[in-house]
Design an enzyme around this catalytic site. Sequence first.
Site, PDB file in Angstrom:
ATOM      1  CB  CYS A  67      43.288  34.046  35.087  1.00  0.00           C
ATOM      2  SG  CYS A  67      41.485  33.972  34.963  1.00  0.00           S
ATOM      3  CB  CYS A  69      36.217  37.528  41.381  1.00  0.00           C
ATOM      4  SG  CYS A  69      36.763  36.202  40.295  1.00  0.00           S
TER       5      CYS A  69
END
Length: 422
Positions: free
Chosen positions: A353, A159
Amino acid sequence: MAHIVILGAGTGGMPAAYEMKSAVGRKHEVTVINEKDYFQFVPSNPWVAVGWRDRSAITIPIEKYLSKKKINFIAQRVDKIDAANSKLELANGKSVDYDYLVIATGPRLAFEEVEGSGPGGFSQSICVIDHAEVTWAKYQKLLEKPGPIVIGAMPFASCFGPAYEFAFIVDADLRKRKIRDKFPMTFITSEPYIGHLGLGGVGDSKTMLEGELRNHHIKWVTNAKTTKVEDGKIHVDELNESGETIKQHEIDFDFAMMLPAFKGVDAVAAVPDLCNPRGFVFVDELHRNPTYQNIYSAGVCIAIPPVEATPVPIGTPKTGYMIESMVTAIVHNIADELKGNAPSATATWNAICLADMGDTGAAFVAIPQIPPRNVAWFKKGKWVHLAKVAFEKYFIRKMKKGTSEPLYEKYILKMLGLKKLK
């Protein structure tokens, strides 16, 4: 009456509990088990680490809000999963039987894979609120005595967004204080190039993020295999496309935040035939484990293959929108099974995102997440920063309310002017 246990109460587990209870109603029992007694909105941790938020702003007590929806809560660590007998053994010596188990634990932070890394060593983390608070304390000491800063991600990290976010947030904070010129910054990442993000890049993410790093006077090292962290020094092997070391770096720092490798939590990883070698849960298209048909899993803890082979191994991110889609599929499938129907719901693995950059931000959409894609969209602007601030408040408010609606789809898609990701 069936007993459905949700293991984990993060951004996957809490919505799963509310959605599950709404779907199965009073006829069936829903229990959430989580080691901590509070929910934390993890995407806000980079702000905590520079003092822009505190614990009270991004955490809520779990039991207070779950109990309002008639959902049981146990604040305990699970030490063993007896999958063959559908039983959980807790740290306090008690056990819990289940008919269905939903694993939404998130990852274990594998600091041990790089000597000297992590809050127990010489680098900091923003992965959990406790670590972010320690990072804030270290950051305040840095402000008193300026020096070089290192931010980035270790091998097997999956991530990368929070690392970029934190680099730009620190830059913005230092500029607001009018002392940015006193702090050299280096971004170190296991990605093969800037803007890869574990996704093979999204749209023009490489060019855009490289430009932003240059504009903010942040140097970088890619294909970076961090091998050791010492007090004030990080050791990095820079690899070429063949995986050969082409340069060894020893980079000095007074403050370092490096995202660690992720692995599965110990109790989950220890179950025979449940996980891959790194402890991530195998799931089929229904998000059900192939070996144990009454175990489902969603979020960072599931096994997804890397988008592509890279010189330094990295993982594939699971964004909030993806996790929400996984949770919804699981809820529908368990509800169908309880009605005597065959499960058929599948998740939509699209990536969406919002990444904060301090006083601006970047948004990306990847449909599907793994290329080739139908849509690859990447945009930058102050509106993204403002949207992420608003979404934080929206999400926490909805967790207190106990909503069972799809939050990412309702809020972020509307903000982006999209009706649905297909």
